[in-house]
Design a protein around this motif. Sequence first.
Motif, PDB file in Angstrom:
ATOM      1  N   PRO A 227      29.013 -34.904  23.031  1.00 57.93           N
ATOM      2  CA  PRO A 227      30.404 -34.621  23.412  1.00 57.93           C
ATOM      3  C   PRO A 227      30.693 -34.971  24.862  1.00 57.93           C
ATOM      4  O   PRO A 227      31.772 -35.494  25.187  1.00 57.93           O
ATOM      5  CB  PRO A 227      30.539 -33.112  23.170  1.00 57.93           C
ATOM      6  CG  PRO A 227      29.469 -32.776  22.210  1.00 57.93           C
ATOM      7  CD  PRO A 227      28.339 -33.725  22.483  1.00 57.93           C
ATOM      8  N   GLU A 228      29.720 -34.703  25.747  1.00 51.42           N
ATOM      9  CA  GLU A 228      29.930 -35.021  27.160  1.00 51.42           C
ATOM     10  C   GLU A 228      30.044 -36.524  27.381  1.00 51.42           C
ATOM     11  O   GLU A 228      30.878 -36.996  28.165  1.00 51.42           O
ATOM     12  CB  GLU A 228      28.779 -34.462  28.003  1.00 51.42           C
ATOM     13  CG  GLU A 228      28.706 -32.949  28.030  1.00 51.42           C
ATOM     14  CD  GLU A 228      27.894 -32.354  26.893  1.00 51.42           C
ATOM     15  OE1 GLU A 228      27.555 -31.156  26.968  1.00 51.42           O
ATOM     16  OE2 GLU A 228      27.604 -33.087  25.919  1.00 51.42           O
ATOM     17  N   GLY A 229      29.193 -37.289  26.679  1.00 55.32           N
ATOM     18  CA  GLY A 229      29.259 -38.747  26.806  1.00 55.32           C
ATOM     19  C   GLY A 229      30.566 -39.301  26.291  1.00 55.32           C
ATOM     20  O   GLY A 229      31.174 -40.188  26.904  1.00 55.32           O
ATOM     21  N   GLY A 232      33.339 -38.499  28.746  1.00 49.06           N
ATOM     22  CA  GLY A 232      33.277 -39.356  29.924  1.00 49.06           C
ATOM     23  C   GLY A 232      33.855 -40.738  29.677  1.00 49.06           C
ATOM     24  O   GLY A 232      34.465 -41.341  30.563  1.00 49.06           O
ATOM     25  N   ILE A 233      33.688 -41.243  28.453  1.00 49.10           N
ATOM     26  CA  ILE A 233      34.197 -42.573  28.119  1.00 49.10           C
ATOM     27  C   ILE A 233      35.694 -42.542  27.837  1.00 49.10           C
ATOM     28  O   ILE A 233      36.465 -43.365  28.352  1.00 49.10           O
ATOM     29  CB  ILE A 233      33.443 -43.149  26.909  1.00 49.10           C
ATOM     30  CG1 ILE A 233      31.982 -43.419  27.281  1.00 49.10           C
ATOM     31  CG2 ILE A 233      34.109 -44.437  26.403  1.00 49.10           C
ATOM     32  CD1 ILE A 233      31.110 -43.795  26.108  1.00 49.10           C
ATOM     33  N   LEU A 234      36.129 -41.598  27.009  1.00 49.59           N
ATOM     34  CA  LEU A 234      37.528 -41.588  26.553  1.00 49.59           C
ATOM     35  C   LEU A 234      38.474 -40.870  27.508  1.00 49.59           C
ATOM     36  O   LEU A 234      39.614 -41.300  27.699  1.00 49.59           O
ATOM     37  CB  LEU A 234      37.621 -40.947  25.172  1.00 49.59           C
ATOM     38  CG  LEU A 234      36.897 -41.674  24.034  1.00 49.59           C
ATOM     39  CD1 LEU A 234      37.159 -40.970  22.718  1.00 49.59           C
ATOM     40  CD2 LEU A 234      37.357 -43.133  23.941  1.00 49.59           C
ATOM     41  N   TRP A 235      38.018 -39.756  28.092  1.00 46.91           N
ATOM     42  CA  TRP A 235      38.898 -38.977  28.958  1.00 46.91           C
ATOM     43  C   TRP A 235      38.474 -39.015  30.418  1.00 46.91           C
ATOM     44  O   TRP A 235      39.080 -38.355  31.262  1.00 46.91           O
ATOM     45  CB  TRP A 235      38.950 -37.525  28.474  1.00 46.91           C
ATOM     46  CG  TRP A 235      39.717 -37.364  27.202  1.00 46.91           C
ATOM     47  CD1 TRP A 235      41.068 -37.295  27.060  1.00 46.91           C
ATOM     48  CD2 TRP A 235      39.179 -37.255  25.869  1.00 46.91           C
ATOM     49  NE1 TRP A 235      41.399 -37.145  25.739  1.00 46.91           N
ATOM     50  CE2 TRP A 235      40.270 -37.116  24.978  1.00 46.91           C
ATOM     51  CE3 TRP A 235      37.893 -37.256  25.355  1.00 46.91           C
ATOM     52  CZ2 TRP A 235      40.099 -36.986  23.609  1.00 46.91           C
ATOM     53  CZ3 TRP A 235      37.721 -37.128  23.990  1.00 46.91           C
ATOM     54  CH2 TRP A 235      38.812 -36.984  23.119  1.00 46.91           C
ATOM     55  N   LYS A 236      37.416 -39.751  30.697  1.00 44.02           N
ATOM     56  CA  LYS A 236      36.949 -39.978  32.076  1.00 44.02           C
ATOM     57  C   LYS A 236      36.470 -38.717  32.788  1.00 44.02           C
ATOM     58  O   LYS A 236      36.327 -38.712  34.000  1.00 44.02           O
ATOM     59  CB  LYS A 236      38.056 -40.641  32.931  1.00 44.02           C
ATOM     60  CG  LYS A 236      38.683 -41.861  32.298  1.00 44.02           C
ATOM     61  CD  LYS A 236      37.675 -42.929  31.964  1.00 44.02           C
ATOM     62  CE  LYS A 236      38.322 -44.160  31.325  1.00 44.02           C
ATOM     63  NZ  LYS A 236      37.323 -45.156  30.880  1.00 44.02           N
ATOM     64  N   HIS A 237      36.222 -37.634  32.039  1.00 37.24           N
ATOM     65  CA  HIS A 237      35.692 -36.430  32.681  1.00 37.24           C
ATOM     66  C   HIS A 237      35.036 -35.538  31.639  1.00 37.24           C
ATOM     67  O   HIS A 237      35.536 -35.374  30.524  1.00 37.24           O
ATOM     68  CB  HIS A 237      36.801 -35.649  33.391  1.00 37.24           C
ATOM     69  CG  HIS A 237      36.265 -34.752  34.465  1.00 37.24           C
ATOM     70  ND1 HIS A 237      35.618 -33.564  34.183  1.00 37.24           N
ATOM     71  CD2 HIS A 237      36.263 -34.860  35.825  1.00 37.24           C
ATOM     72  CE1 HIS A 237      35.241 -32.990  35.319  1.00 37.24           C
ATOM     73  NE2 HIS A 237      35.626 -33.743  36.324  1.00 37.24           N
TER      74      HIS A 237
END
Length: 344
Positions: A227-229, A232-237
């Motif tokens: 979920p974190e990855g 980071g890709i889709l919502w940049k955080h």
Amino acid sequence: MATYQPLPFEQPIQELEKQLADLNAQENSTPEHAEQIRQLKLEITRLTREIFDNLSAWETVKVARQTGRPQTPDYIELVFDEFVELHGDRAFGDDRAILTGLAKLNGRKIMLIGQQKGRTVQERSECLYGCAHPEGYRKALSRMQMAAKYGLPIVCFIDTPGAYPGIGAEERGQAYTIAYNLREMSRISTPITAVVLGEGGSGGALGIGIADHVAVLQHAYYSVISPEGCAGILWKHVEHASKAAEALKFTSADLLRMGIVDEVIPEPLGGAHRNHRRMAMALKASLTESLKALDGLSSEELLDRRYEKFRRIGVFEETTVTETIAATDNVPDADAEIAPDANS
């Protein structure tokens, strides 16, 4: 059994359990006292069931990562009659993130491949929290090929956030090694059953997950990315991890509905971390049944079924060009609606 820290949504249960412990500690044998204890036990059971039957996807991730959750070494002790570990990949080293060895299940010889995260600081440092290097996947595949040579069924325990992403792993061919495992596992001519124990993250999990029967524990998850990855890709955080968890549809119910897994193994009330022994009993029963179901199949049938199983994963629709044009012809032309009338 390892101790565990209650998760935030488990706090109401913990408060009731403290009240129960206080009541049990009292030297009181009256019927009223016994009734209080009985009612409190019922309330704990009701509340626990209500909470764990309605976990969100992100809360499921928290349970899957629970530090007290049983790991591969725990199941080796509780499920199998004996275990002899086999070390090394005969090329580089012995990756401690993946355990391999010969075991006995109800007296039957099997080859066991299992990922482990470690519990103490030293173990986690050695295992890198279950993130394997290329030598770990080579070790696993070598044992699988040995099992095929001697006609032994293979059991794989998946529990990793993903393959190790470090420079050394990349230099030694991490992506190639996992891809090679996927191809070679599809050709192993002996029954393979895989179980996702906690986390099933990305190619790190799939590297030992090409199996004839894939099961997942009720509160585990199996996903193309953490979920974190994804956040980071889709919502940049990473703060959007809970939103990513909902979008990924990786809980056991989603996986079963989409045909990605064949079985969901129920966990004890409140999760596997609350009762290792009962979880081990359920896992042992599942392994016994799945291997028994695969016994009557020939090597050719096994390989054909395995191939078709993974080809069927993913639901999609195809339309011809003619159907697409016909569908768009029925949609009003927005430009035509606003264009001036030529006769005006």
